[in-house]
Design an enzyme around this catalytic site. Structure first.
Site, PDB file in Angstrom:
ATOM      1  CG  ASP A  83      -1.920   1.036   1.317  1.00 43.03           C
ATOM      2  OD1 ASP A  83      -2.830   0.988   0.473  1.00 43.03           O
ATOM      3  OD2 ASP A  83      -1.854   1.919   2.189  1.00 43.03           O
ATOM      4  CD  GLU A 100      14.772 -14.431   4.852  1.00 40.21           C
ATOM      5  OE1 GLU A 100      13.748 -14.771   5.491  1.00 40.21           O
ATOM      6  OE2 GLU A 100      15.476 -13.454   5.166  1.00 40.21           O
TER       7      GLU A 100
HETATM    8  C1  GLC Z   1      -4.215   3.027  -0.628  1.00 38.03           C
HETATM    9  C2  GLC Z   1      -5.439   2.160  -0.439  1.00 38.03           C
HETATM   10  C3  GLC Z   1      -6.566   3.014   0.035  1.00 38.03           C
HETATM   11  C4  GLC Z   1      -6.182   3.619   1.363  1.00 38.03           C
HETATM   12  C5  GLC Z   1      -4.878   4.403   1.245  1.00 38.03           C
HETATM   13  C6  GLC Z   1      -4.315   4.737   2.597  1.00 38.03           C
HETATM   14  O1  GLC Z   1      -4.362   3.945  -1.636  1.00 38.03           O
HETATM   15  O2  GLC Z   1      -5.728   1.500  -1.637  1.00 38.03           O
HETATM   16  O3  GLC Z   1      -7.756   2.286   0.171  1.00 38.03           O
HETATM   17  O4  GLC Z   1      -7.195   4.489   1.792  1.00 38.03           O
HETATM   18  O5  GLC Z   1      -3.893   3.635   0.593  1.00 38.03           O
HETATM   19  O6  GLC Z   1      -3.849   3.584   3.229  1.00 38.03           O
END
Ligand code: GLC
Length: 572
Positions: free
Chosen positions: A228, A277
């Site tokens: 993310d 790993e």
């Molecule tokens: C990414 C995720 C989204 C989230 C953001 C903050 O863009 O896809 O859903 O709100 O990160 O974590």
């Protein structure tokens, strides 16, 4: 209009090597199905989807024919941002299960031949995370505060935020805490909601802890990770902070104070060592909203290995745009040694059946010019009267068959196989997304694509679970339910099933050659072994090249032509 099978110019031909059969390369051309766990299937009836719900639907996933699932966060969370505010990276949210449920799910997926990718959220924790709680309780300058980005405020009493930066979700990017003695204190940075404090990736403890998390889940059968905000982690903040306006004009060339910094790749090189790993090596796919030219840095074999390419998601349903995007991205992935990713829908954007059913900003003078994925726009329009639901779905089905014939991996979002539209009619009182609360009147937020799936025609939550769904489902969900589509050979569900089955059979080398179509609204390409995909973006029916018709997103005309806004697959 006719199409012949003459090969396009050599410059258009992208040939890559890659052995799908080799285990370590399973991801290169995988069809990956994104599950938003809270909205997929609810086994315990608490209105929130859970891991046992997922396990119970593995036969459905197997029938659908996906190679892998990607689970959005299922970690303990107060749900300030749908789970992207993580309290504990090495546990399961009690609202959606236990570690034991996870292990059972993971084993059942393996048994069904489906790989498992989980979401990792390293840019920020939640404000409920033990580290942040400790940081609040600890004094200024303490090691606990150093895990985050704390600053003194400006002005004589520090009451002014350290800078005027805005968070992505709207509102200020700095929030002030109260010190343990009750006095107004320092400020912390949060590029997203205030419940999501940004971590300090210069801190070695932060770095070590995430490697521990990667191993924790890898040891529990996870095959890979979706990272993310992968372009956010490292920051280099000068003593005197630039203004938001200054930051907005700084080049994003690896030296920006916050986004897409070159030094973020040091982290991913370390993660690669962790991936290696394991056998087969674990995989990574970066969610990095960066310029296309910088995407290969994330997708390199020394780094995460793959990165999302959102170019098709951001494009109109348009032949020239699609062709350029495909050629460009296949070139990019060839250069980095990765494979391309294709995606039309996910939990952050308006579903593609709906996007393609709304007038484009150019067609609608009232639409804000900068709105592509159009959430704000949808707010004012609702699901009607401007939504051409049928046309949107027709175009979405055509686009999906185009996508599933491309070399590279396809990331599908739960519910798109049902042709679901965005749910626009969610009362304000039921909305959950922080973007809705932080930008009143501007953004309706992302709840409309996160409404729990309809499994059956009837029932309190259309088969989602024994209780209510945590977001209200509209009545039209009945028609789109799995049950309603199961028996209909023309349904979108059956189109996805057939396409995914054929894709497995037909897919081989990651190569594509464009075919001449003599018309700029029709695209045709050939994959190895004579697999041909033709998409008609226009309205006039197109003559198909010779070959056996395998599948089409709309029935052919009585003359055997491909109607407008349709895709056909042929075997030549
Ligand atoms: C990414 C995720 C989204 C989230 C953001 C903050 O863009 O896809 O859903 O709100 O990160 O974590």
């Amino acid at each position: 209009m006719s199409i012949d099978s003459s090969v396009g110019s050599a410059a258009d031909t992208t040939a890559q090597t890659g052995a799908l059969s080799a285990d370590a390369d399973w991801w290169r051309q995988a069809a990956v199905y994104q599950i938003y766990p809270r909205s997929f299937a609810d086994a315990d009836g608490n209105s929130i989807g859970d891991l046992r719900g997922i396990t119970s639907r593995i036969p459905y996933l197997k029938d659908l024919g996906v190679d892998a699932v990607w689970l959005s966060p299922f970690y303990p969370s107060a749900l300030a941002d749908g789970g992207y505010d993580v309290d504990d990276y090495r546990d399961v949210d009690p609202k959606i299960g236990t570690l034991h449920d996870f292990e059972e799910m993971s084993a059942a997926l393996t048994e069904a031949g489906i790989r498992l990718i989980v979401d990792i959220v390293p840019n920020h924790t939640s404000d409920q995370h033990a580290w942040f709680q400790e940081a609040r309780r600890s004094p200024k300058g303490s090691p606990a505060r150093d895990r985050y980005i704390f600053r003194d405020g400006l002005g004589p009493d520090g009451a002014q935020a350290p800078s005027d930066w805005e968070s992505i979700f709207g509102g200020p990017a700095w929030t002030r805490i109260t010190e343990p003695d009750g006095s107004p204190g320092q400020w912390y940075l949060h590029n997203f909601a205030q419940e999501q404090p940004d971590l300090n990736w210069k801190n070695p403890e932060v770095r070590e802890d995430f490697k521990k998390t990667l191993r924790f889940w890898s040891d529990r059968g996870v095959d890979g990770f979706r990272i993310d905000v992968a372009h956010g982690l490292t920051k280099d903040l000068p003593e005197n902070l630039p203004t938001q306006a200054e930051m907005d004009t700084m080049p994003q060339d690896g030296s920006h104070p916050i986004w897409d910094r070159d030094d973020v790749h040091e982290i991913y090189r370390e993660w690669r060592q962790v991936f290696e790993e394991y056998s087969p090596p674990r995989i990574g796919v970066a969610e990095a909203w960066v310029s296309s030219e910088r995407r290969p840095l994330y997708a390199s074999a020394e780094g995460l290995g793959q990165a999302f390419n959102f170019d098709l998601l951001e494009a109109d349903f348009d032949a020239a745009q699609f062709r350029d995007i495909v050629s460009f991205n296949l070139g990019l992935s060839e250069a980095s040694g990765s494979s391309s990713t294709w995606v039309f829908s996910n939990h952050d954007v308006v579903r593609h059946a709906t996007r393609y059913g709304l007038p484009t900003p150019a067609e609608d003078p009232q639409a804000p010019a900068d709105e592509k994925a159009g959430t704000s726009w949808l707010l004012s329009r609702g699901s009607e009267p401007r939504l051409d639901a049928e046309g949107g779905l027709r175009r979405a089905r055509a686009a999906t068959l185009f996508e599933l014939a491309l070399p590279g991996s396809a990331y599908l979002y739960q519910g798109e196989e049902l042709g679901l539209h965005e749910v626009a009619e969610i009362p304000d009182a039921d909305r959950q997304d922080p973007t809705f609360f932080n930008s009143p009147g501007v953004s309706v937020g992302r709840d409309g694509c996160r409404v729990p799936l309809p499994w059956s025609r009837q029932g309190g939550s259309y088969g989602f679970g024994p209780g209510q769904a945590h977001l209200p489902q509209p009545e039209w969900f009945s028609r789109y339910s799995v049950e309603a589509q199961e028996q209909d050979p023309e349904s979108t569900l059956n189109l996805y099933r057939s396409a995914l089955r054929l894709r497995r059979e037909l897919q081989s080398r990651e190569a594509l050659e464009w075919l001449s179509t003599h018309h700029d609204t029709v695209l045709a390409f050939r994959r190895p072994n004579g697999w041909i995909c033709v998409t008609n973006f226009g309205e006039v029916p197109a003559t198909l090249p010779s070959g056996e018709l395998l599948l089409s997103s709309s029935p052919l005309t009585t003359d055997g032509e491909l109607p407008g806004e349709a895709t056909a697959w042929l075997q030549s």
